[in-house]
Design a protein around this motif. Structure first.
Motif, PDB file in Angstrom:
ATOM      1  N   SER A 243      67.787  49.610  53.880  1.00  0.00           N
ATOM      2  CA  SER A 243      66.332  49.536  53.112  1.00  0.00           C
ATOM      3  C   SER A 243      66.096  48.894  51.977  1.00  0.00           C
ATOM      4  O   SER A 243      65.361  49.244  51.142  1.00  0.00           O
ATOM      5  CB  SER A 243      65.842  51.022  53.105  1.00  0.00           C
TER       6      SER A 243
ATOM      7  N   ALA B 131      68.243  48.506  49.519  1.00  0.00           N
ATOM      8  CA  ALA B 131      69.092  49.091  48.383  1.00  0.00           C
ATOM      9  C   ALA B 131      70.480  48.344  48.115  1.00  0.00           C
ATOM     10  O   ALA B 131      71.645  48.667  48.424  1.00  0.00           O
ATOM     11  CB  ALA B 131      69.292  50.700  48.580  1.00  0.00           C
TER      12      ALA B 131
ATOM     13  N   GLN C 193      66.202  42.040  44.770  1.00  0.00           N
ATOM     14  CA  GLN C 193      66.275  43.140  44.319  1.00  0.00           C
ATOM     15  C   GLN C 193      67.040  43.389  42.883  1.00  0.00           C
ATOM     16  O   GLN C 193      66.463  43.961  41.791  1.00  0.00           O
ATOM     17  CB  GLN C 193      67.203  44.315  44.950  1.00  0.00           C
TER      18      GLN C 193
ATOM     19  N   THR D 183      58.968  52.141  43.684  1.00  0.00           N
ATOM     20  CA  THR D 183      59.537  52.079  44.894  1.00  0.00           C
ATOM     21  C   THR D 183      61.029  52.523  44.747  1.00  0.00           C
ATOM     22  O   THR D 183      61.884  52.157  43.697  1.00  0.00           O
ATOM     23  CB  THR D 183      59.714  50.714  45.315  1.00  0.00           C
TER      24      THR D 183
ATOM     25  N   ARG E 286      64.561  53.031  46.792  1.00  0.00           N
ATOM     26  CA  ARG E 286      65.423  52.639  47.855  1.00  0.00           C
ATOM     27  C   ARG E 286      66.857  53.277  47.777  1.00  0.00           C
ATOM     28  O   ARG E 286      67.638  53.389  46.836  1.00  0.00           O
ATOM     29  CB  ARG E 286      65.439  51.207  47.905  1.00  0.00           C
TER      30      ARG E 286
ATOM     31  N   ARG F  38      63.283  54.266  52.248  1.00  0.00           N
ATOM     32  CA  ARG F  38      62.701  53.687  51.017  1.00  0.00           C
ATOM     33  C   ARG F  38      61.230  54.442  51.062  1.00  0.00           C
ATOM     34  O   ARG F  38      60.662  54.622  52.028  1.00  0.00           O
ATOM     35  CB  ARG F  38      62.278  52.115  51.469  1.00  0.00           C
TER      36      ARG F  38
END
Length: 558
Positions: A47, A49, A62, A429, A431, A449
């Motif tokens: 998701s 992460a 990310q 957000t 994750r 997520r």
């Protein structure tokens, strides 16, 4: 709160006097809200992460420092995906569904890492990523029970009544779309939606009737409404990333992203009015729009990772706004059969000029991220990523096009509206991901997520808005983005020392609100209390977008 309607660029083209069809608060927010990268199957299985997990090119979206964790040689990756999309629209107790299917290439990437004699390592990467592929349809209709209400004709009349300068019907009749009137007003006048009172110098809906009880001219609200929106588009990222790992405790990364954006929408809105005894026909109106937006943007990002204790990684990242330079083109058509033209046959049909292209810019909000991961030897990885942004940071700006430069104040009205209407809590957000090595060759993955909804002024997000949203000209419908929830599963399998295969499944759910046309205050029509009339639109549509995605990545290391 009252806001003056902005249906076009904040200036007139000095050379021609033609009022251009322009950009708006709702269009800018819609572009800024679509900042989502799909990436590799491993990225999707977790998701997203992956910021502190790294060693995968998709991690640069990310935390750019994640690329520095890739070591030993080179890697090529190719990801393909299938998406099944289901859109549900709830309106007036009715539910409507539309399905679409997409086949995409979600990522192609290359990474290379080398180590110096002093032990420092460097990583370079280049990738092409799917930042979003859109094929979405909304098709909904409902009946309305109220007799005295407001229609799109009332909205268009209010736009004309609030014009600065106020344009009387003579100029519209003689000059049409070359007049100083907003184009939605010209369409409404020429299609017979609105009448002009020569005595009081005011526009009003043509869908009005003389009440038999002697109460004078009463407004006629629509008895049925329908809206169809067909959208398609793509956002592609071209990323150049560089990672630096001076020691086993610290990593740095940076990425330059160049993006290509294409978006198209066709919409058709219609209203039907109740047949009355004094009329011999059924009356109504329709408004069709097509709009195309295309262009490119650029942004830069920095990230860092620390490993304070064995197995624990902590990091932070910052992404600058994506600065888009875009061009927009549109075409609109209005038809109408109203009581004002009861003595004439057929419907009135009017179209805007076939080409009305102009240029503009959008800056998306800053994005800030935190990353964490715990590596449990060779057995498992637990990861979490958090990011924050706020749509209130979205900005429209003028770009030089064909000799016209609107300056810094061109979109002041829209930018002020964005700050005001979307000035609540930002988008958060979270994750979460986990990867477990079941065997020496097989890894099992899962993720979750959550993205919270942007804080929006309650008067704008209510079922019937009480403040005005600024829309792009004749495209009066707009969407307010809601919360996102998704979960994912996946696996990775080492086929050989050089080849690995990753598979991911993701279920994605997002709620949105769609408004057929905005609220507006009519500046020239007053109610019984002597107040300016509030034109309340028909109730909103509640929309739910569901996606089921399957992604497959083939990796080759050498």
């Amino acid at each position: 709160m009252n806001k003056k309607i902005c249906v076009c660029l904040a200036a007139l083209l000095a050379t021609s006097g033609v009022q251009a069809w322009g950009q708006s608060e709702t269009l800018a927010v819609g572009i800024a809200a679509q900042q989502e990268s799909r990436g590799s199957a491993r990225y999707q299985a977790l998701s997203g992460a992956l910021g502190a997990v790294g060693a995968d090119f998709s991690s640069v979206h990310q935390n750019p420092a994640g690329i520095a964790l890739f070591r030993r040689g080179s890697k090529l990756s190719l990801t393909g995906a299938y998406t099944g999309a289901l859109g549900r629209s709830m309106w007036g107790g009715n539910t409507f569904s539309e399905r679409n299917n997409l086949y995409t290439v979600d990522e192609m990437s290359y990474m290379n890492s080398w180590t110096t004699g002093s032990g420092m390592s460097f990583t370079f990467g280049f990738g092409i990523q799917n930042g979003g592929r859109l094929r979405r349809t909304l098709d909904a209709s409902r009946s309305l029970s109220h007799e005295k209400g407001f229609s799109l004709a009332d909205y268009a009349a209010a736009v004309l009544n609030g014009g600065d300068p106020f344009v009387e019907k003579g100029e519209i009749m003689s000059k049409g779309f070359n007049s100083r009137a907003p184009w939605i007003g010209v369409l409404a006048h020429e299609a017979g939606w609105v009448d002009f009172d020569d005595k009081d110098k005011v526009y009003g809906s043509a869908f009005a009737f003389d009440d038999k009880d002697g109460r004078g001219l009463l407004n006629e609200g629509p008895r049925s409404v329908g809206l169809r929106m067909e959208e398609s588009g793509s956002l592609t990222h071209y990323d150049i990333a560089f990672g630096f790992r001076p020691s086993s405790l610290f990593s740095l990364g940076m990425v330059l992203t160049i993006s290509d954006l294409d978006y198209s929408i066709y919409s058709s809105y219609s209203e039907g009015f109740r047949k009355r005894q004094q009329f011999n026909d059924t009356y109504g109106l329709s408004l069709d729009n097509t709009m195309d937006v295309h262009g490119g943007g650029v942004r830069f990002a920095l990230g860092m990772l620390l490993e304070p204790i064995d197995g624990l990684r902590l990091g932070a990242s910052v992404y600058t706004p994506m600065a888009y330079s875009l061009k927009i083109d549109h075409w609109s058509r209005a038809t109408g059969v109203s009581p004002s033209f009861a003595d004439k046959k057929g419907a009135f049909d009017v179209k805007t000029p076939t080409s009305a292209a102009n240029a503009f810019g959008v800056r998306t909000p800053w994005r800030f991220g935190l990353s964490g991961a715990y590596v449990l030897g060779r057995r498992a990885i637990f990861s979490a990523d958090y990011e924050y942004s706020t749509l209130s940071g979205t900005r429209l700006y003028a770009v030089y096009d064909e000799g016209y430069d609107g300056g810094d104040d061109t979109y002041k009205m829209d930018n002020d509206a964005i700050k005001s209407d979307f000035g609540g809590s930002g988008r958060h957000t979270l994750r979460l991901g986990v990867e477990v090595n079941a065997t020496n060759r097989l890894a099992l993955r899962g993720g979750y997520r959550l993205t919270t909804a942007q804080g929006i002024d309650a008067a704008l997000s209510s079922e019937v808005p009480k403040i005005e949203a600024l829309v792009p000209g004749t495209l009066v419908h707009y969407r307010l983005p809601g919360a996102i929830n998704s979960y994912s599963l996946g696996l990775g399998y080492r086929l050989s020392p050089s080849w690995t295969l990753d598979v991911a499944y993701m279920h994605h759910r997002q709620s949105n609100m769609v408004q057929p046309f905005p609220f507006i205050i009519d500046q020239r029509i007053y109610n019984d209390k002597g107040e300016k009339t509030a034109i309340n639109p028909v109730p909103r549509i509640d929309e739910e977008q569901l996606r089921n995605q399957v992604a497959v990545t083939l990796n080759y290391r050498f």
